[in-house]
Design an enzyme around this catalytic site. Structure first.
Site, short mmCIF file in Angstrom:
data_model
loop_
_atom_site.label_atom_id
_atom_site.label_comp_id
_atom_site.label_asym_id
_atom_site.label_seq_id
_atom_site.Cartn_x
_atom_site.Cartn_y
_atom_site.Cartn_z
N HIS A 1 58.88 60.39 -23.94
CA HIS A 1 58.32 60.01 -25.23
C HIS A 1 59.28 59.27 -26.16
O HIS A 1 58.86 58.38 -26.88
CB HIS A 1 57.76 61.24 -25.95
CG HIS A 1 56.53 61.75 -25.30
ND1 HIS A 1 55.30 61.17 -25.50
CD2 HIS A 1 56.34 62.76 -24.43
CE1 HIS A 1 54.40 61.81 -24.79
NE2 HIS A 1 55.00 62.78 -24.12
N HIS B 1 57.92 53.40 -9.30
CA HIS B 1 58.27 54.81 -9.09
C HIS B 1 59.58 55.23 -9.77
O HIS B 1 60.33 56.06 -9.25
CB HIS B 1 58.30 55.15 -7.60
CG HIS B 1 56.98 54.95 -6.94
ND1 HIS B 1 55.91 55.77 -7.18
CD2 HIS B 1 56.54 53.99 -6.09
CE1 HIS B 1 54.88 55.35 -6.49
NE2 HIS B 1 55.22 54.27 -5.83
#
Length: 136
Positions: free
Chosen positions: A60, A73
């Site tokens: 975040h 990935h």
């Protein structure tokens, strides 16, 4: 529309304190592109997510500098339940399957090898590879 465009829309709404819709765009990004790029992360212009960011997970509070390239990935985020996320400089290349974890700083023009696990700061113009990542 690409994942970075849905991120940009969600980020724009979030910064203007418009409720609900940033989460909608975040969920669309996750559903359509199979990646987690939260609107609370600060991602500068020119950042490229190769293969539409397939499998990318970003924490975040992560900061990603201009013209950075993130391959598929890649995980960029906190570690051990602590919400201290990486700060990535400009013009960085992050190889496929790499993980950058914890409160680390990646210097400008650095290269992170495919599959590397970065747990410590990386200096400018440096290339790191391995588990844990070491300078070469």
């Amino acid at each position: 529309m690409t994942n970075i465009k849905t991120y940009n829309i969600a980020r724009w709404l979030y910064l203007r304190k418009i409720p609900f819709f940033p989460r909608v765009f975040n969920r669309l990004t996750r559903l359509i592109y199979s990646c987690e790029i939260p609107y609370t992360a600060q991602i500068d212009k020119g950042v490229i997510f190769a293969h539409k960011g397939l499998g990318v997970v970003i924490g975040h509070d992560t900061v990603i500098g201009e013209n950075t390239k993130v391959l598929q990935h890649v995980t960029i985020g906190g570690k051990g339940g602590i919400r201290a996320n990486p700060v990535i400089g400009k013009n960085v290349i992050i190889g496929a399957g790499a993980s950058i974890l914890g409160d680390v700083k990646i210097g400008d023009n650095a290269k992170i090898g495919a599959g590397a696990v970065v747990l410590k700061d990386v200096t400018e113009d440096c290339t790191v590879v391995g588990i844990p990542a070491k300078e070469i």
